[in-house]
Design a protein around this motif. Sequence first.
Motif, PDB file in Angstrom:
ATOM      1  N   MET A  52      42.907  23.351  -2.658  1.00 51.11           N
ATOM      2  CA  MET A  52      42.537  23.119  -4.052  1.00 51.11           C
ATOM      3  C   MET A  52      43.458  23.930  -4.942  1.00 51.11           C
ATOM      4  O   MET A  52      43.722  25.110  -4.688  1.00 51.11           O
ATOM      5  CB  MET A  52      41.075  23.534  -4.288  1.00 51.11           C
ATOM      6  CG  MET A  52      40.593  23.329  -5.712  1.00 51.11           C
ATOM      7  SD  MET A  52      38.833  23.737  -5.909  1.00 51.11           S
ATOM      8  CE  MET A  52      38.894  25.516  -5.694  1.00 51.11           C
ATOM      9  N   GLY A  53      43.954  23.315  -5.989  1.00 57.03           N
ATOM     10  CA  GLY A  53      44.771  24.042  -6.944  1.00 57.03           C
ATOM     11  C   GLY A  53      43.942  25.030  -7.741  1.00 57.03           C
ATOM     12  O   GLY A  53      42.728  24.840  -7.936  1.00 57.03           O
ATOM     13  N   LEU A  54      44.578  26.103  -8.219  1.00 58.44           N
ATOM     14  CA  LEU A  54      43.867  27.176  -8.896  1.00 58.44           C
ATOM     15  C   LEU A  54      44.174  27.168 -10.387  1.00 58.44           C
ATOM     16  O   LEU A  54      45.334  27.201 -10.792  1.00 58.44           O
ATOM     17  CB  LEU A  54      44.268  28.527  -8.298  1.00 58.44           C
ATOM     18  CG  LEU A  54      44.013  28.716  -6.791  1.00 58.44           C
ATOM     19  CD1 LEU A  54      44.484  30.093  -6.352  1.00 58.44           C
ATOM     20  CD2 LEU A  54      42.546  28.513  -6.465  1.00 58.44           C
ATOM     21  N   ASN A  55      43.092  27.161 -11.213  1.00 58.05           N
ATOM     22  CA  ASN A  55      43.292  27.265 -12.655  1.00 58.05           C
ATOM     23  C   ASN A  55      43.656  28.706 -13.013  1.00 58.05           C
ATOM     24  O   ASN A  55      43.747  29.586 -12.140  1.00 58.05           O
ATOM     25  CB  ASN A  55      42.042  26.791 -13.406  1.00 58.05           C
ATOM     26  CG  ASN A  55      40.803  27.625 -13.055  1.00 58.05           C
ATOM     27  OD1 ASN A  55      40.902  28.768 -12.614  1.00 58.05           O
ATOM     28  ND2 ASN A  55      39.639  27.040 -13.250  1.00 58.05           N
ATOM     29  N   ASP A  56      43.836  28.982 -14.285  1.00 55.67           N
ATOM     30  CA  ASP A  56      44.343  30.293 -14.703  1.00 55.67           C
ATOM     31  C   ASP A  56      43.434  31.435 -14.264  1.00 55.67           C
ATOM     32  O   ASP A  56      43.905  32.473 -13.780  1.00 55.67           O
ATOM     33  CB  ASP A  56      44.524  30.320 -16.230  1.00 55.67           C
ATOM     34  CG  ASP A  56      45.709  29.479 -16.686  1.00 55.67           C
ATOM     35  OD1 ASP A  56      46.571  29.177 -15.829  1.00 55.67           O
ATOM     36  OD2 ASP A  56      45.775  29.114 -17.870  1.00 55.67           O
ATOM     37  N   ALA A  57      42.110  31.272 -14.442  1.00 52.57           N
ATOM     38  CA  ALA A  57      41.185  32.359 -14.109  1.00 52.57           C
ATOM     39  C   ALA A  57      41.225  32.668 -12.614  1.00 52.57           C
ATOM     40  O   ALA A  57      41.274  33.830 -12.198  1.00 52.57           O
ATOM     41  CB  ALA A  57      39.769  31.990 -14.545  1.00 52.57           C
ATOM     42  N   ARG A  58      41.205  31.612 -11.784  1.00 52.80           N
ATOM     43  CA  ARG A  58      41.210  31.830 -10.343  1.00 52.80           C
ATOM     44  C   ARG A  58      42.572  32.324  -9.853  1.00 52.80           C
ATOM     45  O   ARG A  58      42.652  33.092  -8.893  1.00 52.80           O
ATOM     46  CB  ARG A  58      40.804  30.538  -9.635  1.00 52.80           C
ATOM     47  CG  ARG A  58      39.355  30.144  -9.916  1.00 52.80           C
ATOM     48  CD  ARG A  58      38.986  28.838  -9.262  1.00 52.80           C
ATOM     49  NE  ARG A  58      37.613  28.484  -9.569  1.00 52.80           N
ATOM     50  CZ  ARG A  58      37.050  27.326  -9.211  1.00 52.80           C
ATOM     51  NH1 ARG A  58      37.771  26.427  -8.545  1.00 52.80           N
ATOM     52  NH2 ARG A  58      35.793  27.080  -9.514  1.00 52.80           N
ATOM     53  N   TRP A  59      43.609  31.902 -10.515  1.00 54.82           N
ATOM     54  CA  TRP A  59      44.945  32.361 -10.147  1.00 54.82           C
ATOM     55  C   TRP A  59      45.069  33.874 -10.397  1.00 54.82           C
ATOM     56  O   TRP A  59      45.549  34.625  -9.549  1.00 54.82           O
ATOM     57  CB  TRP A  59      45.986  31.597 -10.970  1.00 54.82           C
ATOM     58  CG  TRP A  59      47.401  32.031 -10.713  1.00 54.82           C
ATOM     59  CD1 TRP A  59      48.132  32.931 -11.437  1.00 54.82           C
ATOM     60  CD2 TRP A  59      48.251  31.597  -9.656  1.00 54.82           C
ATOM     61  NE1 TRP A  59      49.382  33.078 -10.907  1.00 54.82           N
ATOM     62  CE2 TRP A  59      49.480  32.267  -9.799  1.00 54.82           C
ATOM     63  CE3 TRP A  59      48.099  30.700  -8.602  1.00 54.82           C
ATOM     64  CZ2 TRP A  59      50.553  32.086  -8.935  1.00 54.82           C
ATOM     65  CZ3 TRP A  59      49.160  30.494  -7.737  1.00 54.82           C
ATOM     66  CH2 TRP A  59      50.367  31.183  -7.898  1.00 54.82           C
ATOM     67  N   LYS A  60      44.584  34.327 -11.535  1.00 51.09           N
ATOM     68  CA  LYS A  60      44.647  35.752 -11.840  1.00 51.09           C
ATOM     69  C   LYS A  60      43.797  36.563 -10.863  1.00 51.09           C
ATOM     70  O   LYS A  60      44.185  37.660 -10.447  1.00 51.09           O
ATOM     71  CB  LYS A  60      44.186  35.999 -13.279  1.00 51.09           C
ATOM     72  CG  LYS A  60      45.161  35.484 -14.325  1.00 51.09           C
ATOM     73  CD  LYS A  60      44.633  35.735 -15.728  1.00 51.09           C
ATOM     74  CE  LYS A  60      45.609  35.206 -16.779  1.00 51.09           C
ATOM     75  NZ  LYS A  60      45.090  35.417 -18.157  1.00 51.09           N
ATOM     76  N   ALA A  61      42.619  36.034 -10.522  1.00 51.59           N
ATOM     77  CA  ALA A  61      41.753  36.747  -9.581  1.00 51.59           C
ATOM     78  C   ALA A  61      42.403  36.876  -8.214  1.00 51.59           C
ATOM     79  O   ALA A  61      42.270  37.896  -7.536  1.00 51.59           O
ATOM     80  CB  ALA A  61      40.407  36.030  -9.455  1.00 51.59           C
ATOM     81  N   LEU A  62      43.147  35.836  -7.799  1.00 53.38           N
ATOM     82  CA  LEU A  62      43.797  35.858  -6.486  1.00 53.38           C
ATOM     83  C   LEU A  62      45.041  36.740  -6.475  1.00 53.38           C
ATOM     84  O   LEU A  62      45.229  37.560  -5.568  1.00 53.38           O
ATOM     85  CB  LEU A  62      44.173  34.433  -6.063  1.00 53.38           C
ATOM     86  CG  LEU A  62      44.998  34.305  -4.772  1.00 53.38           C
ATOM     87  CD1 LEU A  62      44.196  34.789  -3.578  1.00 53.38           C
ATOM     88  CD2 LEU A  62      45.463  32.867  -4.580  1.00 53.38           C
ATOM     89  N   VAL A  63      45.856  36.594  -7.473  1.00 51.49           N
ATOM     90  CA  VAL A  63      47.193  37.219  -7.441  1.00 51.49           C
ATOM     91  C   VAL A  63      47.226  38.557  -8.158  1.00 51.49           C
ATOM     92  O   VAL A  63      47.789  39.532  -7.647  1.00 51.49           O
ATOM     93  CB  VAL A  63      48.241  36.265  -8.054  1.00 51.49           C
ATOM     94  CG1 VAL A  63      49.622  36.902  -8.021  1.00 51.49           C
ATOM     95  CG2 VAL A  63      48.239  34.928  -7.330  1.00 51.49           C
TER      96      VAL A  63
END
Length: 503
Positions: A1-12
């Motif tokens: 699943m692609g990651l939106n901005d909020a989830r991308w920041k939480a991951l990276v």
Amino acid sequence: MGLNDARWKALVMQEGAVSKGGGAPGGSYGIGKNAILNVSDLQTVFYSTRLVEGRRGLVTKFQGKATLTGHSDPNGSDDDLQHIGFYNRQGAGPIMGKDIPEFFQLVATGTGVFIMGFNPHSSDWVAQVATAVIENFFYAIHRQTLIVRVVPDEGRPVKIDHQTIDYLFSRLKPINRNAVHYYRAIRDLPEEDVEVTRRFRKLGSLRAYIVFAEGSPRRIAHINRNGMLITDSREQKVNPLAPRGRSLWPDYVGVIVPDSDAGDLWLRRMENPSHDSLSSGQLRSEEDRREADRRMKTARRVLRDIIDHKAEIGSYGEASNIDELAGILPDQDDTDGDRVLKTQVIETRITSSNVVEVAGDANDEGGGEGDDRGAGSGGGRNGTAEGRGAGADGSRPVRRRDTRVLLRRVRYIPLSSREAIVAFNPISDPPREVRLSLMPAGTDLDLRRARPVAITEAATIGEHEEPLPVSGGTIVFTPDSDDRMTVRVTADGNLDRQAFRLR
């Protein structure tokens, strides 16, 4: 699943952050995402994602992250420099669109993780990864909610799905060898034989897959709603929903799964950071911890009764009840091989026939007034109302029936410091109201100062299980018949290492 901005920041970008959707997200602490760094000799990974977002349409992002050792500022300041570095576009933020190096571009929607300096620390890492997947995610794989592909640079790739998991269990050697028993339980048990408990507050219902088969590990595994094995420990402090195995249960294996997302989320608050145990100690407030312990204890008791029923431990009659005896025998699961059998003494008022009298309300016969002592001049023993003489006011004395309810073959068995089993046969005909309380007894006890131990909960166990009313620390009920009754009681006082009589 692609990651939106909020989830991308939480991951990276963020440490210890969680940003998950769905009814029952899998993690609680946001630290599992760092596990991949353990197999990177360079402590460096790159992330790439591809998704479609409303008005923005196709979005692709790419960013790298390295975790190094913290160190002091080489320019001489007193500041410690942070230990995390990022590979970004100039001016910070992820690299976007066509600027992403071709090697890291994805061709389908989703997220890719690229490990730099990959070192699995084993030449057989493909098998190890496959083994870890099947022994921890067999439920999700069987339910077809998870498919895993392990693709090495050299050699054959491994696909793990509901069609290949049987073969992989036979070919691989899981560290947790009991996983194959859990998998077979959920695979082979017909849906109509899956037990669903009643609903518990906050916890909800539990689905229980219980199978009896020779050679089974005598364990119960807790699986979360995402299909991940949390724990199959026999220790209730880390697996509090699993009942302790009884000595007389046949070899069994069980799997329990929360039946609702809300219940799963409530349990997830009690998982440790490694997601391999459950404990109310993970909760912050003392009130929440006490409530969680109560809920899980009740659920554990219900699950134990389900297994009792399926194992057909509950035949009642003149023969000794197996379930009663099991309570005083050591469990095979106990690690203490020197456990001493506990026995209890029950004082009875008619010891020659092993009958206990339980007081009931008196019923008057005839007219007139009087009391138990009577005032007549007749030959009543010890001046009781059995005398036939006239009362002081000239009225006929009252005759009272024997109103004591007799209990035959009484047995008291402690289960813990707060729980016990009381079994008996009521022999009054017709059935009368029975009031049972636990009065400490014994030759070394000052009976004048003894106070009953208050009963807080009581329920019959066996074929027809139902709660019994408790009032003022006393069980109050009228038996339906003179059939043998077995009652589980919970008290607010210490029941261990004491003798009791029924009062």
